[in-house]
Design an enzyme around this catalytic site. Structure first.
Site, PDB file in Angstrom:
ATOM      1  N   TRP A 163      69.257 -80.420  -3.429  1.00 22.88           N
ATOM      2  CA  TRP A 163      69.279 -81.210  -4.670  1.00 22.88           C
ATOM      3  C   TRP A 163      67.891 -81.267  -5.290  1.00 22.88           C
ATOM      4  O   TRP A 163      67.747 -81.278  -6.519  1.00 22.88           O
ATOM      5  CB  TRP A 163      69.830 -82.602  -4.400  1.00 22.88           C
ATOM      6  N   ASP A 164      66.847 -81.293  -4.465  1.00 21.61           N
ATOM      7  CA  ASP A 164      65.489 -81.234  -5.000  1.00 21.61           C
ATOM      8  C   ASP A 164      65.253 -79.938  -5.761  1.00 21.61           C
ATOM      9  O   ASP A 164      64.678 -79.929  -6.853  1.00 21.61           O
ATOM     10  CB  ASP A 164      64.472 -81.330  -3.857  1.00 21.61           C
ATOM     11  N   LEU A 165      65.660 -78.824  -5.169  1.00 21.34           N
ATOM     12  CA  LEU A 165      65.429 -77.533  -5.807  1.00 21.34           C
ATOM     13  C   LEU A 165      66.229 -77.412  -7.101  1.00 21.34           C
ATOM     14  O   LEU A 165      65.739 -76.895  -8.103  1.00 21.34           O
ATOM     15  CB  LEU A 165      65.784 -76.403  -4.838  1.00 21.34           C
TER      16      LEU A 165
END
Length: 402
Positions: A163-165
């Site tokens: 989700w960060d990426l």
């Protein structure tokens, strides 16, 4: 690096993965990305993995190609400098990327009061402002309960912060989209990218959410590929590889390469299933099919299997450690043109990645290392804010910049 965004100036005040990733992607497409760093480094400046000397390999990987100005953000005068940078004039400026809280001195409202057409992209945890990390959001949406061995009960979080990426990519994409609109209308934008929304929408796009609503939670499958034929197998020489057959062509090639035509036909007759046309049938009856493939794989070495699978157009890949991949795999690392060996702020020299996308027919520019903290402080104060050497010297003397 490419030069698709040659005049764009983005101010970044962000830490950890998602925000710096968005700035990295913009820098790799040619934008000037200026990091606002706390004097001495922010909360991720020493984040693991570290070099033997204690330098963050993580930090210098996510901040390649950027500039850095060190400002004391704990003081009002330092916060004013940050606001001035974010709202500095220019048709290709007024772009601010952050994961600071919604409210505060770097809020969109505060910045828009100084520059009405500013575009802010803010990475968040939850949409309501509650803090979260990739790992806590992942736990909340249930993916760890679908991950791991079939007989396991403990949830398994992935190592990769998906989700960060996605958040970094979405922030960069939305920012450039908003800039496109601003050039036509003069209108700014406040963009919020909550990790919680990234996770929820992604699982909806993939049909996972609908599946849970209609059929209940999906059970664990280990390494079995959901809805089609795919799993890890071990060869006669002990090598482990993953085989996938989704399309009819892939299935026919796999069956032929392993000489399993007659055996698979027998299973098809007994189940009245059409394994060639129906990928779902291969999944439904995998308990009958897998033993056939296990035996066929176990009877051959990887040296025998590899050429046969390739010749048949089978989709497969060997399991290897990251250490093996970075040292030995020509397609991924050792001869991949996306990588260039450069010197880093840590003093180490090792391969660094450029942009993942390649522009056909266009030369890739040099990969630029992450900056030393504050390496560009004086130049940024002069070029962006128009300060003379005396004013810059007074800021240094006051300890507001470094």
């Amino acid at each position: 690096m490419y030069s698709l965004l040659p005049n764009l100036r983005v101010i970044e005040a962000a830490a950890f993965v998602a925000g710096p990733t968005g700035g990295l992607y913009l820098a790799q497409m040619g934008a000037t990305v200026i990091r606002i760093d706390q004097i001495g480094g922010g909360p991720d400046f020493k984040r693991w993995p570290l070099s033997a000397a204690g330098d963050s390999l993580y930090w210098e990987g996510l901040n390649k190609g950027k500039q850095s100005i060190q400002i004391d953000l704990a003081r009002a005068a330092g916060r004013e400098l940050a606001v001035a940078l974010a709202t500095a004039p220019g048709d290709d400026a007024g772009l601010f990327l952050t994961n600071f809280p919604v409210e505060g001195f770097l809020s969109h409202a505060n910045l828009a009061a100084r520059r009405p057409d500013i575009i802010t992209a803010r990475i968040m945890g939850w949409a309501d402002g509650k803090p979260a990390l990739d790992y806590t959001v992942n736990a909340a949406v249930g993916v760890p309960d679908m991950t791991g061995p079939v007989d396991g009960t403990r949830p398994v979080n992935a190592v990769l912060p998906a989700w960060d990426l996605l958040g970094g990519a979405w922030a960069a994409f939305a920012m450039v989209s908003a800039l496109h609109r601003r050039r036509a209308t003069g209108e700014g934008a406040e963009i919020r990218v909550p990790l919680s929304d990234l996770a929820a929408t992604s699982l909806s796009h993939l049909g996972f959410a609908a599946e849970a609503l209609l059929h209940g939670d999906r059970g664990r499958l280990g390494n079995d590929l959901f809805g089609a034929f795919g799993r890890d197998f071990v060869t006669a020489c002990g090598a482990r590889l993953y085989l996938v057959a989704i399309t009819p062509k892939q299935w026919r090639g796999l069956v032929a390469a392993l000489g399993l035509g007659e055996a698979v036909a027998g299973v098809a007759t007994g189940t009245a299933a059409d394994f060639t046309a129906d990928e779902g049938a291969r999944f439904t009856h995998r308990a009958l099919l897998f033993p056939l493939f296990e035996a066929a794989m176990a009877a051959r070495t990887l040296a025998e299997l590899g050429p046969a699978l390739d010749a048949a157009g089978v989709t497969w890949g060997p399991y290897q450690t990251l250490g093996q991949a970075v040292r030995e795999d020509a397609r991924l690392f050792t001869h991949n043109p996306q990588f260039q060996t450069i010197a880093h702020p840590s003093g180490l020299t090792y391969p660094a990645a450029g942009p993942a996308a390649s522009l056909a027919g266009e030369a890739r520019g040099a990969v630029r290392a992450a900056p030393d903290l504050g390496a560009d402080t004086d130049a940024i104060l002069a070029d962006v804010l128009g300060l003379d050497s005396g004013a810059i010297g007074r800021l240094h003397d006051a300890g507001l910049v470094a």
